[in-house]
Design an enzyme around this catalytic site. Structure first.
Site, PDB file in Angstrom:
ATOM      1  N   CYS A 172      -5.239   0.773   6.349  1.00  0.00           N
ATOM      2  CA  CYS A 172      -5.454   2.221   6.399  1.00  0.00           C
ATOM      3  C   CYS A 172      -6.713   2.664   5.658  1.00  0.00           C
ATOM      4  O   CYS A 172      -7.054   3.847   5.676  1.00  0.00           O
ATOM      5  CB  CYS A 172      -4.233   2.973   5.876  1.00  0.00           C
ATOM      6  SG  CYS A 172      -4.079   2.936   4.084  1.00  0.00           S
ATOM      7  N   CYS A 176      -8.551  -5.542  -9.779  1.00  0.00           N
ATOM      8  CA  CYS A 176      -8.155  -4.518 -10.741  1.00  0.00           C
ATOM      9  C   CYS A 176      -7.748  -3.286  -9.927  1.00  0.00           C
ATOM     10  O   CYS A 176      -8.587  -2.623  -9.332  1.00  0.00           O
ATOM     11  CB  CYS A 176      -9.352  -4.230 -11.642  1.00  0.00           C
ATOM     12  SG  CYS A 176      -8.991  -3.085 -12.955  1.00  0.00           S
ATOM     13  N   CYS A 187       0.855  -1.189   0.000  1.00  0.00           N
ATOM     14  CA  CYS A 187       0.000   0.000   0.000  1.00  0.00           C
ATOM     15  C   CYS A 187       0.890   1.238   0.000  1.00  0.00           C
ATOM     16  O   CYS A 187       1.780   1.371   0.839  1.00  0.00           O
ATOM     17  CB  CYS A 187      -0.881  -0.024   1.243  1.00  0.00           C
ATOM     18  SG  CYS A 187      -1.833   1.488   1.470  1.00  0.00           S
ATOM     19  N   CYS A 200      -7.267  -1.110   1.192  1.00  0.00           N
ATOM     20  CA  CYS A 200      -6.238  -1.594   2.114  1.00  0.00           C
ATOM     21  C   CYS A 200      -6.905  -1.822   3.465  1.00  0.00           C
ATOM     22  O   CYS A 200      -7.594  -0.944   3.981  1.00  0.00           O
ATOM     23  CB  CYS A 200      -5.129  -0.547   2.239  1.00  0.00           C
ATOM     24  SG  CYS A 200      -3.963  -0.916   3.557  1.00  0.00           S
ATOM     25  N   CYS A 231       0.455   3.250   3.449  1.00  0.00           N
ATOM     26  CA  CYS A 231       0.856   2.774   4.784  1.00  0.00           C
ATOM     27  C   CYS A 231       1.863   1.643   4.770  1.00  0.00           C
ATOM     28  O   CYS A 231       2.353   1.248   5.819  1.00  0.00           O
ATOM     29  CB  CYS A 231      -0.376   2.357   5.587  1.00  0.00           C
ATOM     30  SG  CYS A 231      -1.055   0.766   5.101  1.00  0.00           S
TER      31      CYS A 231
HETATM   32 ZN    ZN Z   1      -2.754   1.086   3.508  1.00  0.00          ZN
END
Ligand code: ZN
Length: 132
Positions: A100, A120, A48, A97, A51
């Site tokens: 976060c 996707c 991510c 995610c 984060c």
């Molecule tokens: Zn994240």
């Protein structure tokens, strides 16, 4: 249960580029075929961008022809969260995610084996940690 990261919009604005903020926090979508990782075949772990949570392994990336990085499964089922998205008159499943809450993209049921899923994902939401 993973630790949840919570920041205000102002804090995220400081930590992310305007493009990252638009996709991750405002559920934007990068134009197809423009993303850094759309055609990347480099081995590594996609994290991510907001984060650092590990999201997808390059082993599960495939060429979907859509112009966005596509994966058939997350690293762990806990890596991502999903939610129904009824924006733009469509019913889609949003992928976020799980640490976060950053918007990553959508998941569709037309992917390859073994899962039949197609995650996707916007390149902008990802950062590739290359394997050495
Ligand atoms: Zn994240």
């Amino acid at each position: 249960m993973k630790k949840k990261i919570e920041k205000s919009a102002e804090e995220w604005k400081k930590d992310l580029t305007p493009e990252q903020f638009h996709v991750c926090r405002e559920k934007g979508t990068e134009p197809a075929f423009t993303g850094e990782y759309a055609h990347s075949k480099e081995p590594g772990v996609y994290k991510c961008v907001a984060c650092g949570n590990q999201l997808f392994d390059s082993n599960t990336k495939f060429d979907s022809g859509t112009g966005w990085p596509s994966f058939y499964q997350p690293i762990e089922s806990e890596s991502v969260a999903t939610a129904e998205d009824r924006a733009y008159g469509m019913v889609r499943t949003e992928v976020m995610c799980n640490a976060c809450g950053a918007h990553l993209g959508h998941v569709f049921k037309d992917g390859p084996n073994p899962t039949g899923l197609r995650y996707c994902i916007n390149s902008v939401s990802l950062r590739l940690d290359k394997k050495i």
